[in-house]
Scaffold this active site. Structure first.
Site, mmCIF file in Angstrom:
data_model
loop_
_atom_site.group_PDB
_atom_site.id
_atom_site.type_symbol
_atom_site.label_atom_id
_atom_site.label_comp_id
_atom_site.label_asym_id
_atom_site.label_seq_id
_atom_site.Cartn_x
_atom_site.Cartn_y
_atom_site.Cartn_z
ATOM 1 N N HIS A 94 -9.179 -2.267 -1.394
ATOM 2 C CA HIS A 94 -8.115 -1.522 -0.625
ATOM 3 C C HIS A 94 -8.646 -0.121 0.085
ATOM 4 O O HIS A 94 -7.540 0.768 0.389
ATOM 5 C CB HIS A 94 -6.837 -1.358 -1.237
ATOM 6 C CG HIS A 94 -6.197 -2.638 -1.765
ATOM 7 N ND1 HIS A 94 -5.320 -3.307 -0.813
ATOM 8 C CD2 HIS A 94 -6.187 -3.543 -2.751
ATOM 9 C CE1 HIS A 94 -4.903 -4.483 -1.448
ATOM 10 N NE2 HIS A 94 -5.628 -4.643 -2.567
ATOM 11 N N LYS B 239 5.732 -2.732 9.802
ATOM 12 C CA LYS B 239 7.257 -2.703 9.394
ATOM 13 C C LYS B 239 8.019 -1.856 10.820
ATOM 14 O O LYS B 239 9.116 -2.538 11.092
ATOM 15 C CB LYS B 239 7.888 -1.853 8.317
ATOM 16 C CG LYS B 239 7.122 -2.560 7.112
ATOM 17 C CD LYS B 239 7.293 -1.896 5.793
ATOM 18 C CE LYS B 239 6.263 -2.634 4.853
ATOM 19 N NZ LYS B 239 5.790 -1.683 3.696
ATOM 20 N N LYS C 235 5.460 7.809 3.994
ATOM 21 C CA LYS C 235 4.367 7.120 3.205
ATOM 22 C C LYS C 235 4.126 8.193 2.286
ATOM 23 O O LYS C 235 4.301 9.455 2.042
ATOM 24 C CB LYS C 235 3.230 6.781 3.983
ATOM 25 C CG LYS C 235 2.716 7.861 5.093
ATOM 26 C CD LYS C 235 1.857 7.484 6.124
ATOM 27 C CE LYS C 235 2.040 6.956 7.224
ATOM 28 N NZ LYS C 235 1.642 5.572 7.479
HETATM 29 O O1 RUG Z 1 -4.370 3.064 0.973
HETATM 30 C C1 RUG Z 1 -4.072 1.566 1.122
HETATM 31 C C2 RUG Z 1 -3.516 1.089 2.215
HETATM 32 O O2 RUG Z 1 -4.258 1.412 3.502
HETATM 33 C C3 RUG Z 1 -3.218 -0.246 2.368
HETATM 34 O O3 RUG Z 1 -2.528 -0.744 3.480
HETATM 35 C C4 RUG Z 1 -2.737 -0.741 1.089
HETATM 36 C C5 RUG Z 1 -2.507 -2.402 0.931
HETATM 37 O O4 RUG Z 1 -3.734 -3.070 1.190
HETATM 38 O O5 RUG Z 1 -3.258 -0.416 0.150
HETATM 39 C C6 RUG Z 1 -3.581 1.115 -0.041
HETATM 40 N N1 RUG Z 1 -3.845 1.653 -1.414
HETATM 41 C C7 RUG Z 1 -5.610 1.590 -1.595
HETATM 42 N N2 RUG Z 1 -3.597 1.780 -2.284
HETATM 43 N N3 RUG Z 1 -4.098 2.028 -3.256
HETATM 44 C C8 RUG Z 1 -5.381 2.000 -2.794
HETATM 45 C C9 RUG Z 1 -6.740 2.376 -3.748
HETATM 46 O O6 RUG Z 1 -6.722 2.009 -5.087
#
Ligand code: RUG
Length: 833
Positions: free
Chosen positions: A374, A682, A567
């Site tokens: 991610h 969304k 966010k």
């Molecule tokens: O920052 C990312 C987002 O861009 C993404 O949409 C989301 C779901 O895939 O995951 C987020 N993210 C990445 N949250 N934690 C991480 C790294 O551990």
């Protein structure tokens, strides 16, 4: 088997088997029974919280009946199951979702009215289940909804944190963190005190030879902590499937404190062990896109992986199949590297406990796991220090070394003499102390690795995991672009829009086949339809304006352009760019003549989001937003032309009010840093337009909806490296408009300027890593276009409708089917009546 009732005695069971309420009257009966017996209350002391509980319990009965049937059905058909391992599940509220999914919300509304309550008042009593930080946790929750809706035999596995993400309070403009104790009045979980697993930590490893002379390993001594299962039913939308989310809670292994110590007067140490054990599942780490290497976090990870694996293996063993069939029965998806130890744990179980040979075991492991990446941000890539791992999980470290040895041997064969390649791909980073690179284990131990949007999946293949593409070929790597569940993010959050769409399309089928939205395009020019569409947006804005008034005391004009950025607060997401843009706007309006001001489009800039408690820069950004709000909102000279709002404690249930109310929302990360983003989807699905960089899923949103329907700006990912380089070596020139903004801040317009020193100097002096200055000019220019286009409301509405019509691709159902086909090889269960 012994617990099963013999056939001759089953008649009475069948006769009295629990049934779901199917009418208003039966709902009322169940509600009153729960108020009177489960809650021990009566019509004389039933407040809104009790009304919520009574309703939730009545619906819980329904869910659990379907849950039981689903589990029996899935056991009976005995096909391959998916296990989604995620350290975060950002579920939000469950009641409204349950009512809509089982199709009984109207029944409940009428029933509650008969009993003296408004359904909205009952629904809003529920505490959000906030077991996650942001997009990653919410994605896991959307997965659960889609997997159940599509009838996949699937389980989620997570941790039952006593405290979810902290509650954010804004005090004098600063973020303060307050614990979120969410478990009181939570009717949705079922403690399974009979389902427990002892989890071992520390200790040492002994080598021995078995009777055949084979060298074996035994992990001995150390401490054990007990994992207790708590089950949460996950209803699919209009289907019989109700899947399970199993959350593990930690407890001292004996279950009790030490009575001997207690009797000897050693009260503190009598409870200390118990408390230490319970600490493991006590609290969610509040970092998003940041890993900090704390021992307790590693303990959480192993505790949860080991308990889940034990459970999965136990279920598999009941089928009496050969081990080689394990990957035909079990698919485990790793949500980020957090559950990577599950790979090592399965290998350990297979070789140390079940006695398989290494190679056979390893084939099974690879066939079982898939890994979703991610992020490419270096600070978010997990590494654990070798000494820490050695101490906590000595046997696992040995296995990791063996995995690495065999892997490096195979790499060396294919790439002889490339020592650099070996050190780059090694699981062990040769630093001081040595570190275990979790992503490398996840790649080596999985048959598929996926990114979450096209650009992101390309980036991982060309940057952080480039060597692995060479080693394994491109087939191990794939892309599955993220999505969102339209049930929560359209139907539940925006019932009026959902109803209007249903009216036009002749039913609610679009909620399970979102591509049907494309038929909306035929109505784009329909004047009445446009009016209804814009009335709904206006009402949603009014609803948000009321929330803003309640939370901040500020009144905002709902006819203004609502510009939203909600966010997690992070430098890479660039809320600082937004607030600097707001200051620029403020200065521009201040400099205008009264005539010029008449042409200004009134705007409300709305922010929301939490900063990790230890993330100083992010906290400074929140403080700047609130400091600007304090000045701008009280400036009579400005009036309604500009308002700045920070919504405290942004969470899922607030998002459900905010997303349907935006005119424009901001997704403005430095190109190449946001893996996907999902709030962009969304907002568009709710008829808001977006301003964004060419990053993450913004790019695919543009491809789907058309570039005339989105406001894109800023530098491209491919240019970021060069631009960064130039900041140090090419004579960096601060954008002149941004310079003016900085001068205003430095002059003390928004309070003591020293509070904002680090924010400004990170751009002026320390390389502007997130390229705020480089993108500022195009950001401002694009906002001017937004203003201009907003004045042509008919055109704006056409863009809004067209965009919604083209959002079908971003359904979580498409995402789930893609994982099922290309990673899990799992079929949905056929559940004919
Ligand atoms: O920052 C990312 C987002 O861009 C993404 O949409 C989301 C779901 O895939 O995951 C987020 N993210 C990445 N949250 N934690 C991480 C790294 O551990």
């Amino acid at each position: 088997v012994e617990a099963s009732i013999p056939e001759p005695l089953r008649e009475a069971w069948r006769k009295h088997s629990a049934t779901e309420f199917t009418s208003k009257d039966e709902f009322e009966r169940d509600f009153v029974r729960h108020i009177e017996t489960t809650l021990a209350r009566s019509l004389y002391n039933c407040d809104e919280l009790a009304a919520y509980s009574g309703t939730a319990l009545a619906f819980r009965d329904r869910l659990i009946i379907e849950w039981n049937r689903t589990q029996q059905r899935q056991t009976f058909t005995d096909q391959k199951r998916v296990y989604y391992l995620s350290l975060e599940f950002l579920m939000g509220r469950a009641l409204d979702n349950a009512m809509l999914n089982v199709g009984m919300k109207d029944v409940a509304r009428d029933g509650l009215a008969d009993l003296g309550f408004r359904i909205e008042d009952a629904i809003t009593q529920e505490h959000d289940a906030a077991l996650g930080n942001g997009g990653l946790g919410r994605l896991a929750a959307c997965f659960l909804d889609s997997m159940a809706t599509l009838n996949y035999p699937a389980w989620g596995y997570g941790l039952r944190y006593r405290y979810g993400i902290f509650k954010q309070e804004i005090v004098n403009g600063y973020q303060m963190e307050v614990p979120d104790y969410w478990l009181d009045n939570n009717p949705w979980e079922f403690p399974r005190h009979d389902i427990t697993v002892d989890i071992q930590f520390y200790g040492h490893v002994t080598k021995y030879q078995d009777e055949n002379g084979k060298v074996c390993h035994s992990w001995e001594s150390g401490e054990t902590v007990q994992a207790v299962a708590y089950d949460v039913p996950i209803p699919g939308y209009r289907t019989k499937t109700t899947n399970n989310l199993r959350l593990w809670s930690s407890k001292a292994s004996s279950g009790e404190f030490d009575f001997q110590k207690f009797n000897a007067g050693d009260y503190e140490s009598a409870v200390a062990d118990q408390q230490t054990a319970e600490t493991i599942s006590a609290v969610l780490y509040p970092n998003d896109n940041l890993e900090r290497g704390k021992e307790l976090r590693l303990k959480q990870q192993y505790f949860w992986c080991a308990a889940s694996l034990y459970d999965i293996v136990r279920r598999f063993k009941k089928t009496n199949r050969a081990w080689s069939e394990f990957p035909d029965q079990v698919a485990i998806q790793l949500n980020d590297t957090h559950p990577t130890l599950a790979i090592v744990e399965l290998q350990r179980i297979l070789i140390d406990v079940e006695g398989l040979e290494w190679d056979e075991a390893w084939r099974i492991v690879i066939g079982t796991f898939g890994y979703t990446n991610h992020t490419v941000l270096p600070e978010a890539l997990e590494k654990w220090s070798v000494p820490l791992m050695q101490n906590l999980l000595p046997r696992h470290l040995q296995i990791i070394y063996d995995i690495n040895l065999f892997f490096l041997q195979s790499v060396e064969k294919r790439f002889p003499n490339d020592r650099d390649m070996l050190s780059r791909v090694s699981i062990i980073e040769e630093s001081h102390p040595k570190m275990v690179r979790m992503a490398h284990i996840a790649i080596i131990g999985s048959h598929k690795v996926n990114g979450v949007a096209e650009l992101h999946s390309d980036l991982i293949k060309t940057t952080i995991f480039k060597d692995f593409v060479q080693i394994y070929g491109p087939d191990r790597f794939t892309n599955v672009t993220n999505g969102i569940t339209p049930r929560r993010w359209l139907h539940q959050a925006n019932p009026a829009l959902s109803a209007l769409i249903a009216e036009k399309l002749g039913g609610y089928e679009f909620l399970t086949d979102l591509t049907l939205l494309d038929k909306l395009e035929t109505f784009v020019d329909d004047k009445n339809f446009r009016r209804e569409w814009s009335d709904i947006k206006a009402k949603n804005k009014l609803r948000l304006a009321r929330l803003i008034k309640d939370l901040t005391g500020y009144s905002v004009n709902p006819n203004s352009l609502f510009d939203v950025q909600v966010k997690r607060i992070h430098e890479y997401k660039r809320q600082q760019l937004n607030i600097f843009g707001v200051i620029h706007r403020y200065l521009s309006i201040k400099a205008m003549t009264p005539e010029q001001r008449k042409k200004v489009v009134p705007r409300v800039s709305i922010f929301g989001g939490k900063a990790a408690p230890g993330y100083w820069m992010a906290k400074s950004i929140i403080y700047l937003i609130n400091s600007v709000a304090a000045v701008v909102n009280k400036d009579d000279d400005i009036g309604d032309l500009l308002k700045v709002i920070f919504i405290e404690d942004y969470n899922v249930s607030k998002a459900e009010i905010i997303c349907p109310a935006s005119d424009i929302s901001e997704h403005i990360s430095t190109a190449g840093t946001e893996a996907s983003g999902t709030s962009n989807m969304k907002f568009v699905l709710n008829g808001g337009l977006i301003i964004g960089t060419c990053d993450g899923a913004n790019i695919e949103i543009t491809r789907e909806i058309g570039e005339q329907n989105i406001f894109l700006f800023g530098n491209l990912a491919e240019d970021v490296e060069d631009l960064r380089h130039r900041h140090f070596y090419g004579g960096f020139q601060l954008d002149p408009q941004l310079k003016r903004v900085f001068e205003t801040i430095k002059a003390g317009t928004f309070g003591d300027p020293s509070s904002f020193n680090s924010l400004i100097s990170s751009i002026e002096e320390h390389g502007d890593y997130y390229l705020v200055s480089d993108d500022f000019n195009s950001y401002i220019a694009t906002h001017e276009m937004v203003d201009k286009e907003f004045q042509n409301q008919e055109e704006w509405l056409a863009k809004s409708i067209t965009s919604v019509a083209r959002m079908g691709f971003f359904s979580m159902d498409r995402v789930t089917n893609e994982y099922a086909d290309s990673i899990w090889n799992v079929e949905p269960l056929d559940i004919a009546d």
